[in-house]
Structure formats: C-alpha cells, structure tokens
Design a protein around this motif. Structure first.
Motif, short mmCIF file in Angstrom:
data_model
loop_
_atom_site.label_atom_id
_atom_site.label_comp_id
_atom_site.label_asym_id
_atom_site.label_seq_id
_atom_site.Cartn_x
_atom_site.Cartn_y
_atom_site.Cartn_z
N LEU A 293 0.83 -1.19 0.00
CA LEU A 293 0.00 0.00 0.00
C LEU A 293 0.87 1.24 0.00
O LEU A 293 2.08 1.18 0.14
N SER A 294 0.21 2.39 -0.16
CA SER A 294 0.94 3.66 -0.17
C SER A 294 1.47 3.95 1.22
O SER A 294 0.97 3.45 2.24
N PRO A 295 2.53 4.77 1.31
CA PRO A 295 3.04 5.15 2.63
C PRO A 295 1.95 5.81 3.47
O PRO A 295 1.02 6.45 2.96
N ALA A 296 2.10 5.67 4.79
CA ALA A 296 1.09 6.22 5.69
C ALA A 296 0.98 7.74 5.53
O ALA A 296 -0.10 8.31 5.69
N GLU A 297 2.11 8.41 5.22
CA GLU A 297 2.10 9.86 5.09
C GLU A 297 1.19 10.33 3.96
O GLU A 297 0.73 11.49 3.96
N LEU A 298 0.92 9.46 2.97
CA LEU A 298 0.13 9.86 1.81
C LEU A 298 -1.33 9.42 1.90
O LEU A 298 -2.08 9.62 0.95
N PRO A 304 3.14 17.27 -1.46
CA PRO A 304 3.78 18.43 -0.82
C PRO A 304 3.54 18.47 0.69
O PRO A 304 4.46 18.76 1.47
N GLU A 305 2.31 18.18 1.12
CA GLU A 305 2.02 18.21 2.55
C GLU A 305 2.78 17.10 3.28
O GLU A 305 3.32 17.32 4.38
N ALA A 306 2.83 15.90 2.68
CA ALA A 306 3.56 14.81 3.30
C ALA A 306 5.05 15.12 3.39
O ALA A 306 5.70 14.84 4.41
N LEU A 307 5.62 15.74 2.35
CA LEU A 307 7.03 16.11 2.38
C LEU A 307 7.28 17.19 3.44
O LEU A 307 8.30 17.17 4.14
N GLU A 331 -0.12 19.76 -8.82
CA GLU A 331 -1.10 18.90 -9.50
C GLU A 331 -1.22 17.59 -8.76
O GLU A 331 -0.25 17.12 -8.14
N PRO A 332 -2.39 16.95 -8.82
CA PRO A 332 -2.55 15.63 -8.18
C PRO A 332 -1.72 14.59 -8.92
O PRO A 332 -1.78 14.49 -10.14
N LEU A 333 -0.95 13.78 -8.19
CA LEU A 333 -0.03 12.82 -8.78
C LEU A 333 -0.56 11.40 -8.61
O LEU A 333 -1.30 11.09 -7.68
N HIS A 334 -0.11 10.57 -9.53
CA HIS A 334 -0.39 9.14 -9.40
C HIS A 334 0.24 8.62 -8.11
O HIS A 334 1.31 9.07 -7.69
N ASP A 335 -0.44 7.66 -7.46
CA ASP A 335 0.01 7.16 -6.16
C ASP A 335 1.44 6.64 -6.23
O ASP A 335 2.24 6.87 -5.31
N GLU A 336 1.80 5.91 -7.31
CA GLU A 336 3.14 5.34 -7.41
C GLU A 336 4.20 6.43 -7.53
O GLU A 336 5.28 6.33 -6.95
#
Length: 435
Positions: A293-298, A304-307, A331-336
């Motif tokens: 799954l995606s990292p918990a931060e995302l 940008p907010e997670a970084l 812009e919204p990015l693909h999860d990967e």
C-alpha cells in the motif's frame, strides 16, 4: 421368423457399432475401373460375339484364333494386375502392356467387330501408360479399331464401307484429340494437386515444429517472468523495509540512547514518547509494505504536505535546520509517483543525518509541465560519488535504492557532491496525474 425378429430387435447401440461409410473419391473409382474394367469389357465382348457368332462371316479358323486370343488377353491382364502397383507412369512395362492389349483388341475386332467393346479401353489409359509422344499414335490405333467396327468390320468389304470407315475414323480421330487433351489436363491437375499436398504437408510439419518451439519458449518465458516477479517483489520489500522499518528502528535507538545518558526526567520522558511514536509508525509501515500500500504519510495528505511534515519531523529528530519549498503549479499525482518521490526524500534525508554532519538542509519539489523533480541539498562534508563502495550485505540501499525506485517509473536520480562542499540529490520522474 427368428432371423426377422433378430433384425427388428436391433437397438440403437447396434447402429452405433456399424462402420460409417466413407465416400469414394473419383481417383478411387478410376482405380477400380483400371483394375476390373478390362475383365468386364472383355467378358461382355466375348458374350456378345459368341451370341451372334452364327450371324457373322467367321471361318472356323477365325473362331479358333479368337478362342486362343481371349484367354491370352486374360493372362495379359492378370500379369498387369500383379505388377501395376509398383510400376511408375510412362514406364516400359506400362507401354508393353498397352501395346500388347491394343494389338489383341485390334486382332479380335478384325475377327469379330463386337470385340471393339474391349478395344474401347485404349481411350482411357493411354495418357497414364504412354509417354506424351506416343499418346496420340496409341489413340489413333484405337480410333482405327473403333471405326472399323462401326463400319461393319475390318477390312471394309465395299467402297461404301470404306467411305463409312473414313468418316467414322475422322470422328474417332477428333475424339482422340479430346481424350488426349482431357487426359493431359487431368494428369497436370493431378501433379499440381500432389505438389500442393506435398507443400501443405511440409508447411504443416514446419508449423508443428514452430508450435513446439513456441510452446517451449512460452514455458521458458513463464519461468523467467515468475523469477523476475519474485526478484522484483524481494527488491520492493527490501527497499520498503530499509526506508521504513530500518530507519524507524535507527530513530528509536537514537531516542533510547538519549534516555540512557540523560539525567533529566522530563527530557527522558520526551524521548521515550518519541521512541514509542516511532515504533507505532514503523509497525504501520511494516504492515503497509507487506500489503504493497501507499506510505502512511500519503493516506490523508498530498505529496507536498507529506514532504513538509516529513522534513519537519526529520529536522526535529536530527537537530538539523531544514526547509521545504514547492515551485510550479501543484497537481494531483499518481500514487506510485508520489510514493516514489517520498521514499527518495526520506532516504536522502536519512543519509544526510547519518553521514553528512550538516547544519542545514533543503528539500525542493518542482512541478515542471511533464516532469516533476525533487532536490535534496545539504551543507555537509560531502563525498566523492565515484568512490562510493558498492552496497554490501550489511549496508543500506542508499543511492542504488533511490535510483532503482526512480527507474521503476522511468525516472532518474543524479548526485552532485564534493568533499567539504555538501551534497545535492536530484530525482526527475514523469509527471503522471492521478486517475
């Protein structure tokens, strides 16, 4: 009555056991005619000639000669029936058989016109038995025999019969041309058919060989794909464990070391809380790594907010002043894509805290049209990128891991560093939008 009852009592199973009739081809019918036709026509000629023998001007000698020639024709046919299967077309035995049979038919027709029924065979097998240069002469001899029989017998006894013989011979001569043409066309068609069948058999053999080779290649590709999938999954899990659990454990150890050396209960309590938070975070990351799954931060934040949160947490934990900057239109990015850039940033910051001894660090996320870049810089002691030792079994993933992550989504990672001049890690990946 018993036999009838047995017949009417036959069930469906008996019908199923009966052999299925296979339609006979034209070639097989001609084969049967060439085998049994001469006997049938010779017998029919003999029967008709014997029946009307009293009405024909045949001498006793001619009757004796006919009685000898008919068995001779039968013996000739028996001889030919025994050897014909192994004799190729247009061979010498075939020519000999055709010549002897034609001579016998001509002689018998001379003695008795009704033997022209037997002489008729010459029209049918001249093409398969004789070479091309002898086909027409053989057919013309048969035409002479047939015309003489139709004109009343050989030789013609009057001028009228001679005129009739000439007309009939012309008709039969035309028929010979038709038979020769049809026979030649049929022979050519048979050769073309045989050549086509041979080519099809060769093509089928090659196709079967290609299918067998393709089956082997397919099996080999499946094995390679399975091995590649296993290796890729191992690399993914290893990178995830390194980027999450290993870094979390390193942070926990660092917090516990502070607790061990400090005498201030408030400071110890603060670091113990941090260690517990890191342990809970690492446990969650371990579960997500296993489930891919995606990292918990995302989960709830954009990249940008997670970084921004990651940089702030890292600065607080490492004691290094750090700043995060975003350039371009977000812009919204693909999860990967987002997960890859976040992991690269975490690894670069971990390397800075572990090796750089830096006082300041900066992380910049730039949206550049079709690309997005991540830059991590520090003012640490730097190093020579060309002299970096390869990753060992006990070391971290480091630069190799970051490059592998970027290459997985068609991106690149470059490193610029000099001893005493700090380090800059730059990752550039395609900007793939969410959804």
């Amino acid at each position: 009555m018993t036999g009838g009852a047995a017949t009417t009592g036959a069930g469906p199973g008996d019908a199923a056991d009966r052999p299925v009739s296979v339609p006979v081809s034209i070639e097989e019918r001609w084969e049967q005619f060439y085998r049994w036709g001469p006997y049938a026509l010779l017998g029919l000629s003999t029967l008709i000639g014997s029946t009307v023998a009293d009405d024909l001007p045949m001498s006793r000698t001619e009757m004796y000669v006919s009685a000898v020639l008919v068995p001779t024709a039968v013996v000739l046919q028996l001889w030919w029936g025994r050897i014909r299967r192994g004799v190729p077309e247009h061979s010498l035995p075939g020519q000999l058989y055709y010549g002897l049979r034609t001579a016998l038919a001509f002689t018998l027709t001379w003695l008795n016109p009704f033997f022209a029924v037997y002489a008729l065979l010459g029209y049918f097998d001249a093409v398969p038995l004789l070479p091309r240069r002898l086909v027409r002469p053989g057919l013309l001899i048969t035409a002479v025999t047939m015309a003489g029989s139709n004109a009343g017998g050989l030789p013609p006894a009057s001028p009228i019969q001679w005129i009739l013989f000439a007309g009939l011979f012309g008709l039969h001569a035309c028929l010979t041309l038709v038979f020769a043409h049809l026979g030649t066309r049929e022979a050519e068609a048979a050769k073309e058919k045989a050549a086509t069948i041979a080519e099809l058999e060769l093509a089928n053999a090659r196709l079967e060989q290609a299918l067998a080779e393709n089956a082997g290649l397919h099996a080999q590709l499946l094995v390679q794909a399975r091995e590649a999938g296993v290796a890729d999954e191992r690399r993914r899990l290893a990178a995830e464990i390194h980027d999450t659990i290993a870094q979390g454990l390193a942070g926990i150890i660092a917090q516990l070391q502070v607790v061990h050396v400090t005498a201030d209960p408030a400071v110890a309590r603060d670091h113990l809380e941090r260690a517990a938070a890191l342990a809970r975070h690492s446990l969650g990351e371990a579960r997500r790594s296993v489930q891919n799954l995606s990292p918990a931060e995302l989960e709830n934040d954009t990249l940008p907010e997670a970084l921004r949160k990651t940089v702030a947490t890292w600065a607080e934990r490492s004691g290094v002043r750090a700043r995060f900057t975003v350039t371009g239109t977000e812009e919204p990015l693909h999860d990967e894509v987002a997960a890859t850039l976040l992991r690269i940033a975490q690894e670069a910051l971990a390397n800075t805290a572990r090796h750089a001894k830096a006082a300041r660090a900066g992380v910049t996320l730039s949206y550049m049209g079709d690309e997005i870049s991540l830059d991590v810089r520090d003012d640490g002691r730097g190093f020579d990128p060309l002299s970096v030792a390869p990753r060992s079994g006990t070391g971290g993933f480091g630069l190799d891991g970051m490059r592998a992550r970027a290459e997985r989504i068609a991106g690149t990672v470059t490193v610029e560093s000099e001893e005493g001049q700090g380090t800059a890690v730059s990752a550039r990946v395609p900007l793939v939008r969410h959804g």
